[in-house]
Scaffold this active site. Sequence first.
Site, PDB file in Angstrom:
ATOM      1  N   ARG A 239       0.776  -1.208   0.132  1.00 26.21           N
ATOM      2  CA  ARG A 239       0.090  -0.010  -0.173  1.00 26.21           C
ATOM      3  C   ARG A 239       0.921   1.254  -0.139  1.00 26.21           C
ATOM      4  NH1 ARG A 239      -3.428  -2.660  -1.644  1.00 26.21           N
ATOM      5  NH2 ARG A 239      -5.586  -3.107  -0.819  1.00 26.21           N
ATOM      6  N   GLU A 268      -2.897   7.214  -4.687  1.00 23.28           N
ATOM      7  CA  GLU A 268      -3.194   6.846  -5.727  1.00 23.28           C
ATOM      8  C   GLU A 268      -4.705   7.326  -6.247  1.00 23.28           C
ATOM      9  OE1 GLU A 268      -1.953   2.685  -5.178  1.00 23.28           O
ATOM     10  OE2 GLU A 268      -3.625   2.062  -6.795  1.00 23.28           O
ATOM     11  N   HIS A 287      -0.780  -0.407 -10.249  1.00 24.43           N
ATOM     12  CA  HIS A 287      -1.307  -1.266  -9.274  1.00 24.43           C
ATOM     13  C   HIS A 287      -1.580  -2.569  -9.829  1.00 24.43           C
ATOM     14  CE1 HIS A 287      -3.335  -1.267  -5.040  1.00 24.43           C
ATOM     15  NE2 HIS A 287      -3.026  -2.381  -5.351  1.00 24.43           N
TER      16      HIS A 287
HETATM   17  C1  GLV Z   1      -4.812  -5.192  -3.923  1.00 30.81           C
HETATM   18  O1  GLV Z   1      -4.037  -4.494  -3.710  1.00 30.81           O
HETATM   19  C2  GLV Z   1      -5.203  -5.964  -3.025  1.00 30.81           C
HETATM   20  O2  GLV Z   1      -5.290  -5.577  -1.697  1.00 30.81           O
HETATM   21  O3  GLV Z   1      -5.756  -7.159  -3.326  1.00 30.81           O
END
Ligand code: GLV
Length: 332
Positions: A239, A268, A287
């Site tokens: 994250r 983000e 991501h």
């Molecule tokens: C993606 O970032 C997730 O947490 O699955």
Amino acid sequence: MSRVFVSQEIVDEALEEFEGTGITVDLRRDHTPLPAAELRAAASTYDGLICLLTDRIDAEFLAACPRLRVVANVAVGYDNIDVPAATRAGVAVTNTPGVLTDATADLAFALLLATARRIPEGDAFLRAGRYTHWRVNQEQMGVDVHGATLGLFGLGQIGRAVARRARGFDMTVLYHDVQRLPAEDERELGVTYAEFDELLARSDFVSVHAPLLDSTRHRFDAAAFAAMKPTAMLINTARGPIVDEAALAAALREGMIAGAGLDVFEREPEVDALLLELRERVVLLPHLGSATGTTRREMCRMAARSVRDVLTGKRPENLVNTELADRLVAGP
Ligand code: GLV
């Protein structure tokens, strides 16, 4: 009969999980997140919600949805959901662990390799018509991954999957986590526990695999970068806010560390303008951690199963607020 709202486009096949249950599903066929007030209004009459990590599920949202019994996040991380507020409201929260472990570990390793060996730079160089001959002092000179020391910040399922991949590259693997593994598990996985400062000081690559919590927010700040080797690289597929992005950009510019591979960002989808300017040994991805067709399909299916289970009186396989477990199971 129960009704489920799906806040954004998912893999349609997942809706097969509701077949034969009589549950009605309303799918919003759009891949952009709704503003908070519109999401509240759209979801307010439903019993179940399938949402994405870009939807904020807070106390205000929960108050606006009095019928809601379950929120299934199509992600393993659930920092977009106020879980204590959901528990107080008696709303089950579920996530999608396991099904995305290997895809995310693959991506973390791809990012590590891409950053260390400057793969995007090489690609851009070639496409620009600048590859005229092979030379010893190649423009995209990188650093060795094999034999290097990898420091894993967080050793949950994804961290462990990255550790297994690192063994194939003959890496020394250190880890730091709030929970230390039993010695036998450490041996089997080939990892050595290190205090945070030691992890920073010894690693050639530091890869983040922790959840976003108050205790991990900005854990990688200016002091952390100062403690890393000037040759080290930071990889983040967890994250964004675990890393202080402005401090990272400054550390890269000043040569406090050598590179970064980032799949997640502090605000983000916005990316720090200074980071965007850095093109050497800095690789930025949108991501993509779990972004394979198979994995995304399994994540959506798992979320649908969780909602179906709660609405049919069963405990879902991946309940986050386990305090509610007993309340979810239908009586005889
Ligand atoms: C993606 O970032 C997730 O947490 O699955």
